[in-house]
Design a protein around this motif. Structure first.
Motif, PDB file in Angstrom:
ATOM      1  N   LEU A 153       2.699   4.819  -0.250  1.00  8.29           N
ATOM      2  CA  LEU A 153       3.692   4.060   0.192  1.00  8.29           C
ATOM      3  C   LEU A 153       4.099   3.266  -1.174  1.00  8.29           C
ATOM      4  O   LEU A 153       3.163   2.622  -1.639  1.00  8.29           O
ATOM      5  CB  LEU A 153       3.591   3.117   1.013  1.00  8.29           C
ATOM      6  N   GLU A 209      -1.739  -2.090   1.917  1.00  4.45           N
ATOM      7  CA  GLU A 209      -1.343  -2.553   0.569  1.00  4.45           C
ATOM      8  C   GLU A 209      -1.589  -4.026   0.356  1.00  4.45           C
ATOM      9  O   GLU A 209      -1.036  -4.986   0.974  1.00  4.45           O
ATOM     10  CB  GLU A 209       0.186  -2.564   0.780  1.00  4.45           C
ATOM     11  N   ASN A 254       9.760   3.167  -0.755  1.00  7.10           N
ATOM     12  CA  ASN A 254      10.263   1.770  -0.189  1.00  7.10           C
ATOM     13  C   ASN A 254      11.485   1.377  -1.087  1.00  7.10           C
ATOM     14  O   ASN A 254      10.940   0.862  -1.961  1.00  7.10           O
ATOM     15  CB  ASN A 254       9.385   0.869   0.219  1.00  7.10           C
ATOM     16  N   GLY A 296       3.832  -4.746  -6.419  1.00  7.66           N
ATOM     17  CA  GLY A 296       5.064  -5.206  -7.650  1.00  7.66           C
ATOM     18  C   GLY A 296       4.413  -5.254  -8.897  1.00  7.66           C
ATOM     19  O   GLY A 296       4.910  -5.801  -9.860  1.00  7.66           O
ATOM     20  N   ALA A 343       7.071   1.645  -4.266  1.00  8.72           N
ATOM     21  CA  ALA A 343       8.448   1.057  -4.646  1.00  8.72           C
ATOM     22  C   ALA A 343       8.861   1.003  -5.963  1.00  8.72           C
ATOM     23  O   ALA A 343       9.287   1.873  -6.655  1.00  8.72           O
ATOM     24  CB  ALA A 343       8.537  -0.172  -3.664  1.00  8.72           C
ATOM     25  N   SER A 344       8.399  -0.027  -6.638  1.00 10.38           N
ATOM     26  CA  SER A 344       8.837  -0.650  -7.939  1.00 10.38           C
ATOM     27  C   SER A 344       8.666   0.522  -9.110  1.00 10.38           C
ATOM     28  O   SER A 344       9.714   0.741  -9.959  1.00 10.38           O
ATOM     29  CB  SER A 344       8.317  -2.075  -8.461  1.00 10.38           C
ATOM     30  N   ALA A 383       0.849  -0.267  -3.331  1.00 12.69           N
ATOM     31  CA  ALA A 383       0.557  -1.460  -4.242  1.00 12.69           C
ATOM     32  C   ALA A 383       0.364  -1.020  -5.557  1.00 12.69           C
ATOM     33  O   ALA A 383      -0.822  -0.263  -5.953  1.00 12.69           O
ATOM     34  CB  ALA A 383      -0.183  -2.609  -3.848  1.00 12.69           C
ATOM     35  N   GLY A 384       1.419  -1.093  -6.765  1.00  8.36           N
ATOM     36  CA  GLY A 384       1.037  -0.702  -7.959  1.00  8.36           C
ATOM     37  C   GLY A 384       1.039   0.804  -8.273  1.00  8.36           C
ATOM     38  O   GLY A 384       0.766   1.305  -9.365  1.00  8.36           O
ATOM     39  N   HIS A 432       5.440  -4.700   7.173  1.00  8.30           N
ATOM     40  CA  HIS A 432       5.381  -4.722   5.786  1.00  8.30           C
ATOM     41  C   HIS A 432       5.039  -6.285   5.228  1.00  8.30           C
ATOM     42  O   HIS A 432       5.553  -7.078   5.923  1.00  8.30           O
ATOM     43  CB  HIS A 432       6.799  -4.409   5.093  1.00  8.30           C
ATOM     44  N   LYS A 462      13.037  -1.488  -0.332  1.00 12.44           N
ATOM     45  CA  LYS A 462      13.230  -3.013  -0.412  1.00 12.44           C
ATOM     46  C   LYS A 462      14.621  -3.171  -0.497  1.00 12.44           C
ATOM     47  O   LYS A 462      15.597  -2.777   0.073  1.00 12.44           O
ATOM     48  CB  LYS A 462      12.373  -3.632  -1.353  1.00 12.44           C
TER      49      LYS A 462
END
Ligand SMILES: O=C(CO)COP(=O)(O)O
Length: 222
Positions: free
Chosen positions: A200, A141, A9, A147, A202-203, A180-181, A93, A11
């Protein structure tokens, strides 16, 4: 047998006219080809067309609105998302939450357009509720870990196993992702160990100095 799925993702991490999204998507494609693991990317709406037309990988919208063609100013219209090249969409989300009725309507809207649906949830109870609506995937999540760099698969394994159990009980056709994480190979391996079919995230990838190297690490233990 379910095959592993990774969805990245993006974002609103990346500025510009989509070149950053294309670059990250290209890295996803290369790592997917090398590893044999399916990797999709969820760019901002305005980058879907550019990413989908330049990189051959599954592109997801970050959300959509349950509206048709017509007088719906400011909404994300499913047909435009599909025509831009998306194959699926995130729904609900944690950073873009919907009512239960709108989650249901979004799933129906996406499904009628033959888009895959990934409904995000924040705990076992919402995973169970989401499963009852029949999306392709539920992605659990916990918001407090998003994050954080602390992987859900280690910090809160119970929310993953609990979601897997609840979803299986309610609708065995729905598959479970977690997020998440998540950033490392061991995080993905732990997520699969807990019964999810993928992640899923992202960061950990988008903000990495070298996203391709981060993706290579992510798939290294599968
Ligand atoms: O919200 C997420 C993916 O949709 C998870 O974000 P992080 O990977 O940055 O924790």
């Amino acid at each position: 047998m379910s095959s592993t799925l990774i969805v990245l993702n993006l974002k609103t991490y990346l500025e510009g006219t989509g070149e950053g999204a294309v670059k990250v998507a290209q890295a996803c494609k290369e790592v997917a080809d090398d590893s044999g693991i399916e990797i999709g990317v969820a760019p901002q709406f305005c980058d879907i067309y550019r990413v989908a037309s330049q990189v051959d990988l599954p592109v997801y919208a970050q959300s959509l609105d349950p509206v048709g063609a017509g007088s719906f100013t400011g909404h994300a219209f499913v047909q435009s998302i599909k025509d831009a090249g998306a194959v699926g969409t995130l729904i609900n989300h944690s950073e873009c939450r919907l009512t239960l009725a709108n989650i249901d309507a979004s799933i129906t809207t996406a499904r009628n357009a033959a888009l895959k649906t990934i409904v995000c949830t924040n705990n076992v109870a919402t995973s169970a509720a989401a499963a009852a609506l029949g999306p392709d995937y539920v992605a659990v999540e916990p918001p407090e870990l998003i994050g954080s760099g602390i992987p859900v698969s280690k910090a809160d394994p119970g929310v993953v196993t609990g979601s897997v159990d609840a979803v299986k009980r309610i609708n065995p056709a729905v598959q479970v992702l977690c997020g998440a994480g998540i950033s490392k190979g061991e995080d993905l391996a732990a997520a699969l160990e807990l019964g999810s079919v993928g992640v899923l995230l992202a960061s950990g990838i988008v903000k990495a100095a070298d996203p391709k190297a981060a993706l290579e690490d992510l798939v290294s233990k599968v």
